[in-house]
Write a protein that holds these residues in place. Structure first.
Motif, short mmCIF file in Angstrom:
data_model
loop_
_atom_site.label_atom_id
_atom_site.label_comp_id
_atom_site.label_asym_id
_atom_site.label_seq_id
_atom_site.Cartn_x
_atom_site.Cartn_y
_atom_site.Cartn_z
N LYS A 2 0.81 -1.22 0.00
CA LYS A 2 0.00 0.00 0.00
C LYS A 2 0.85 1.27 0.00
O LYS A 2 0.33 2.36 -0.24
CB LYS A 2 -0.92 0.01 1.22
N ILE A 3 2.14 1.13 0.28
CA ILE A 3 3.02 2.30 0.27
C ILE A 3 3.58 2.49 -1.14
O ILE A 3 4.06 1.53 -1.76
CB ILE A 3 4.16 2.14 1.29
N ILE A 4 3.50 3.71 -1.63
CA ILE A 4 4.01 4.04 -2.97
C ILE A 4 5.20 4.97 -2.81
O ILE A 4 5.08 6.04 -2.19
CB ILE A 4 2.93 4.72 -3.83
N ILE A 5 6.33 4.57 -3.35
CA ILE A 5 7.54 5.39 -3.29
C ILE A 5 7.83 5.95 -4.68
O ILE A 5 7.89 5.21 -5.67
CB ILE A 5 8.74 4.58 -2.76
N TYR A 6 7.99 7.25 -4.73
CA TYR A 6 8.37 7.92 -5.97
C TYR A 6 9.87 8.21 -6.01
O TYR A 6 10.45 8.34 -7.08
CB TYR A 6 7.60 9.23 -6.12
N GLU A 7 10.47 8.33 -4.84
CA GLU A 7 11.92 8.58 -4.76
C GLU A 7 12.42 8.08 -3.42
O GLU A 7 11.89 8.44 -2.36
CB GLU A 7 12.21 10.08 -4.91
N HIS A 8 13.46 7.24 -3.45
CA HIS A 8 14.06 6.73 -2.21
C HIS A 8 14.85 7.85 -1.53
O HIS A 8 15.25 8.83 -2.18
CB HIS A 8 14.96 5.54 -2.50
N PRO A 9 15.10 7.72 -0.24
CA PRO A 9 15.77 8.81 0.49
C PRO A 9 17.25 8.93 0.14
O PRO A 9 17.90 7.96 -0.26
CB PRO A 9 15.59 8.40 1.96
N GLU A 10 17.76 10.14 0.31
CA GLU A 10 19.19 10.38 0.21
C GLU A 10 19.80 10.07 1.57
O GLU A 10 19.49 10.72 2.56
CB GLU A 10 19.47 11.84 -0.16
N PRO A 11 20.67 9.08 1.66
CA PRO A 11 21.22 8.70 2.97
C PRO A 11 22.07 9.81 3.57
O PRO A 11 22.74 10.57 2.86
CB PRO A 11 22.08 7.47 2.65
N GLY A 12 22.00 9.92 4.89
CA GLY A 12 22.90 10.80 5.61
C GLY A 12 22.50 12.25 5.64
O GLY A 12 23.27 13.09 6.09
N VAL A 13 21.31 12.62 5.18
CA VAL A 13 20.88 14.02 5.18
C VAL A 13 19.72 14.17 6.16
O VAL A 13 18.67 13.55 5.98
CB VAL A 13 20.45 14.49 3.78
N ASP A 14 19.92 14.95 7.19
CA ASP A 14 18.88 15.18 8.19
C ASP A 14 17.99 16.35 7.79
O ASP A 14 18.42 17.27 7.08
CB ASP A 14 19.51 15.47 9.56
N ASN A 15 16.74 16.29 8.24
CA ASN A 15 15.77 17.39 8.05
C ASN A 15 15.45 17.67 6.58
O ASN A 15 14.96 18.75 6.26
CB ASN A 15 16.28 18.69 8.70
N LEU A 16 15.74 16.70 5.71
CA LEU A 16 15.43 16.90 4.29
C LEU A 16 13.99 16.46 3.98
O LEU A 16 13.38 16.94 3.04
CB LEU A 16 16.42 16.13 3.42
N TYR A 17 13.44 15.56 4.81
CA TYR A 17 12.12 15.00 4.56
C TYR A 17 11.18 15.31 5.72
O TYR A 17 11.58 15.32 6.88
CB TYR A 17 12.22 13.48 4.36
N LEU B 214 5.75 22.04 6.13
CA LEU B 214 6.75 22.57 5.20
C LEU B 214 6.80 24.09 5.26
O LEU B 214 7.87 24.70 5.21
CB LEU B 214 6.42 22.11 3.78
N ASP B 215 5.62 24.71 5.39
CA ASP B 215 5.54 26.17 5.40
C ASP B 215 6.22 26.78 6.61
O ASP B 215 6.66 27.93 6.56
CB ASP B 215 4.07 26.59 5.36
N SER B 216 6.28 26.02 7.71
CA SER B 216 6.83 26.57 8.95
C SER B 216 8.15 25.94 9.37
O SER B 216 8.73 26.34 10.37
CB SER B 216 5.81 26.38 10.09
N TYR B 217 8.62 24.95 8.62
CA TYR B 217 9.81 24.21 9.02
C TYR B 217 11.06 24.98 8.60
O TYR B 217 11.37 25.08 7.41
CB TYR B 217 9.79 22.82 8.38
N LYS B 218 11.77 25.52 9.55
CA LYS B 218 12.90 26.40 9.25
C LYS B 218 14.26 25.73 9.44
O LYS B 218 15.28 26.27 9.03
CB LYS B 218 12.84 27.66 10.12
N THR B 219 14.29 24.55 10.10
CA THR B 219 15.58 23.88 10.32
C THR B 219 16.18 23.47 8.99
O THR B 219 15.56 22.71 8.24
CB THR B 219 15.39 22.64 11.21
N PRO B 220 17.38 23.95 8.67
CA PRO B 220 17.94 23.63 7.35
C PRO B 220 18.40 22.18 7.27
O PRO B 220 18.79 21.59 8.28
CB PRO B 220 19.14 24.59 7.24
N PRO B 221 18.34 21.58 6.08
CA PRO B 221 18.88 20.23 5.92
C PRO B 221 20.37 20.22 6.24
O PRO B 221 21.09 21.19 5.95
CB PRO B 221 18.63 19.91 4.45
#
Length: 682
Positions: A435-450, A612-619
């Motif tokens: 039931k989970i649909i993935i369009y793009e797998h995560p970039e390893p090692g990057v925090d606060n990107l998702y 997303l609109d309020s998330y200010k912590t940079p990746p």
């Protein structure tokens, strides 16, 4: 659709005894109504689009609809109205009339009995005149389905149609046909209101009153709401005896218990898409169609879908669960019966082209006017259930354009599910049943990107009316790419805890991305607490806190009318700027009727946009885990400051065992051995 139909009927000899006239022969004067020649009506607004005005973009859409819409076998018989031969004596006229009655029962020359009766002997009321129906292949298919369902003594019919297709006149003919050519038929009818019910009944009376005399039988009752096809005689002792077909047709208001205590052979519900209590009325009336535990009567429900957020939801509910309710579906598409050749075959391509081009003209109008035209001439069932009330969110033109684009070229994606590996890592399992649909797998090692937004539930409910649970994951803007959807998960599992576990594993898989949920979803919050993952639940975004007056240091947010307006604004802004980046057709579809019924995907996506609109912590990237350069520093060794080389600490990349980013590999079902359900490290 070829159906062989055998219908038991009363004998013609017995039928002739019930004729209104006491004469034993039929004179030519009885057929005067049969020879009224009147001009036929034009085809509504339809005018073919000239080839010089074809637009390539629209023609692509025409080709798509040509491929996905149904077509019936071509008819090659040119039907003419039945006409009494000239020069017959009384005996010849009687024989001709008897043969016509037989054809009305058994059918003739490719026409089923009901269609033969409708085409040759039924008049339809128009403004200032009466007209005879034209032969249409779609009409014959409709009547054939009714005859087949009546023979089955099991199945009813639910029909979704375009407007102004003459369905109520056809059904008036169907009811009258049963009472003229069968015995002991009792038919109840209703429309969306009591007044509309009586209007439908007047169509039955109009057809009956304009039949030739040899088809009209005696009536013992003829009121504004009821017809009884029977008569009384006295026997040798002077006792009144009821004779005739002993059938009846009656109209009632659409109240829940309208047919209580009656035994019905047929129930006809017109304007099903505008009857507010249609589902309840069906449940009450179905008992009247039963003989002990078996259905012996037939329900016929038809209409144009109304506002699916209000009165139209019941028609959609019955349509979606038609097998459970023993209802055969019949869809009258917008092109069917709109314009036909002399043989009654639909001019499919020209009609679809006219509808498509008209739609593009209507796009400049208000959304409800555009949707109203869609309902008037739907080419698919989904279009028939389009909302007409003010609903939707975002730029509808851009949404429809992206939907069209995805139909032509679906976004690359892969389905599957997650499970917890032995090393406490979220393990991705590709599976066509996932039931989970993935369009793009995560970039390893990057925090606060998702970041994630979820619209969960706090109770187990797998009924057809229950809303789904949904989760959407976004990747924040990076480089020239805007924020975009990387995964989605929408399901209604038997236990909501299954959704919580998959959502948590999804968060872990995307580098421990935070999930924003409603504050009152206590069961999901409790689950994250029990698994020691509360830190993955996002705090109230500052933008929402300012709007609702709440605090920004608590888990989740409070869904208030103000917060919902904020959510709609976030969706509208994203659609305006980045609609072409949305890969989910179902999500776009929910934007069209947002606010009218359950839109779980749209809510989850909007919640993610709020964050997303309020998330200010940079990746941020864990450089010590990704860099291959030596890491130097200074340390005090035995009182001396020395330059030393630090060993690289193990990072996410070193232990990363996930799949590559190739989403094009074909899926195959994955058989996973049963295992005790993990609850993520209690």
């Amino acid at each position: 659709m070829a159906i062989v139909i055998l219908i038991p009927v009363s004998s013609l000899n017995e039928f002739c005894k019930n004729m209104e006239s006491p004469k034993t022969t039929i004179s030519t004067s009885d057929f005067e109504d049969l020879y009224v020649e009147l001009p036929e009506e034009d085809d509504e607004e339809f005018k073919p689009i000239p080839k010089s005005k074809y637009i390539p973009e629209y023609e692509t859409e025409v080709e798509r609809y040509m491929a996905i819409t149904q077509s019936f076998p071509k008819n090659t018989i040119l039907y003419e109205y039945a006409k009494q031969p000239e020069g017959l004596d009384s005996y010849g006229v009687t024989r001709w009339a008897t043969e016509e009655i037989k054809r009305c029962v058994d059918g003739h020359n490719g026409l089923c009995g009901k269609e033969y009766f409708y085409l040759n002997f039924c008049y339809i009321q128009a403004v200032g005149k009466k007209i005879r129906p034209k032969f249409r292949v779609i009409d014959n298919e409709w009547f054939k389905l009714i005859e087949a369902c009546q023979k089955s003594n099991e199945w009813g019919i639910i029909c979704v149609k375009r407007r102004r297709v003459g369905a109520s006149w056809k059904e008036a003919c169907d009811m009258l046909h049963d009472c003229l050519f069968k015995r002991n038929q009792h038919i109840g009818m209703n429309s969306k209101t009591e007044r509309d019910s009586f209007d439908l009944f007047r169509k039955v009376k109009f057809i009956y009153e304009n039949l030739p005399a040899f088809l009209r039988v005696k009536l013992s009752s003829n009121t504004k709401s009821e017809l009884h096809f029977s008569y009384y005689i006295k026997d040798s002792n002077g006792t009144k005896i009821k004779k005739g077909n002993e059938c009846s047709i009656f109209a009632v208001a659409p109240t829940d218990n309208a047919y209580e205590g009656r035994q019905l052979s047929k129930w006809v519900a017109d304007e099903g898409g505008k009857t507010k209590n249609l589902a309840v009325l069906f449940n009450y009336t179905e008992d009247c169609l039963m003989s002990e535990t078996r259905r012996t009567g037939i329900p016929v429900i038809f209409g144009t879908a109304g506002d699916i957020g209000a009165e139209g939801k019941d028609l959609e509910y019955l349509w979606s669960n038609s097998n459970a309710f023993k209802l055969k579906r019949f869809f009258m598409s917008g092109f069917q019966g709109l314009h036909c050749d002399e043989y009654g075959n639909d001019d499919k391509e020209s009609c679809i082209r006219w509808i498509v081009y008209k739609r593009h003209e209507k796009e400049k109008l208000r959304p409800e006017e555009y949707n109203s035209f869609l309902q008037r001439y739907p080419l698919t069932v989904a279009e028939a259930f389009t909302v007409t009330a003010a609903a939707g969110v975002g730029d509808l033109l851009k949404i429809r354009a992206q939907m069209h684009s995805l139909r032509e070229t679906p976004a690359k994606s892969i389905k599957g599910f997650f499970r917890l590996a032995n090393d406490e890592r979220a393990e991705w399992i590709p599976s066509a049943q996932g039931k989970i649909i993935i369009y793009e797998h995560p970039e390893p090692g990057v925090d606060n990107l998702y970041i994630f937004g979820a619209d969960p539930a706090d109770h187990d409910d797998v009924s057809s009316e229950a809303s789904d649970l949904s989760l959407f994951g976004l990747k924040r803007a990076k480089g020239l790419e805007p924020a975009k959807i990387v995964c989605e998960y929408t399901d209604r599992p038997k236990e909501v805890i299954e959704f919580f576990e998959q959502a948590l594993l999804c968060s872990m898989y995307y580098n421990n991305a935070k999930i924003l949920i409603e504050r009152n979803r206590y069961l999901m919050i409790q689950h994250f607490k029990a698994t020691g993952k509360t830190h993955l639940l996002a705090r109230t975004p500052l933008g929402v806190a300012k709007i609702t007056g709440g605090r920004a240091d608590t888990v989740g947010y409070q869904m208030t009318p103000q917060a919902k307006d904020y959510l709609k604004g976030c969706i509208g802004k994203y659609v305006k700027d980045y609609c072409s980046w949305i890969p989910s057709y179902e999500l776009l579809q929910e934007f069209l009727y947002f606010g009218a019924k359950n839109t779980d995907r749209a809510m989850a996506f909007g919640i993610a946009l709020i964050m997303l609109d309020s998330y200010k912590t940079p990746p941020s990237t864990a450089l010590d885990s990704l860099s291959t350069n030596p890491n130097f520093g200074f340390r005090s060794v035995n009182g001396e400051i020395k330059r030393v080389k630090y060993e690289k600490r193990p990072g996410i990349l070193d232990n990363y065992k996930g799949p590559g980013l190739d989403l094009t590999a074909p899926l195959r079902p994955v058989e996973v051995k049963p295992r005790a359900p993990n609850r993520l490290a209690r």
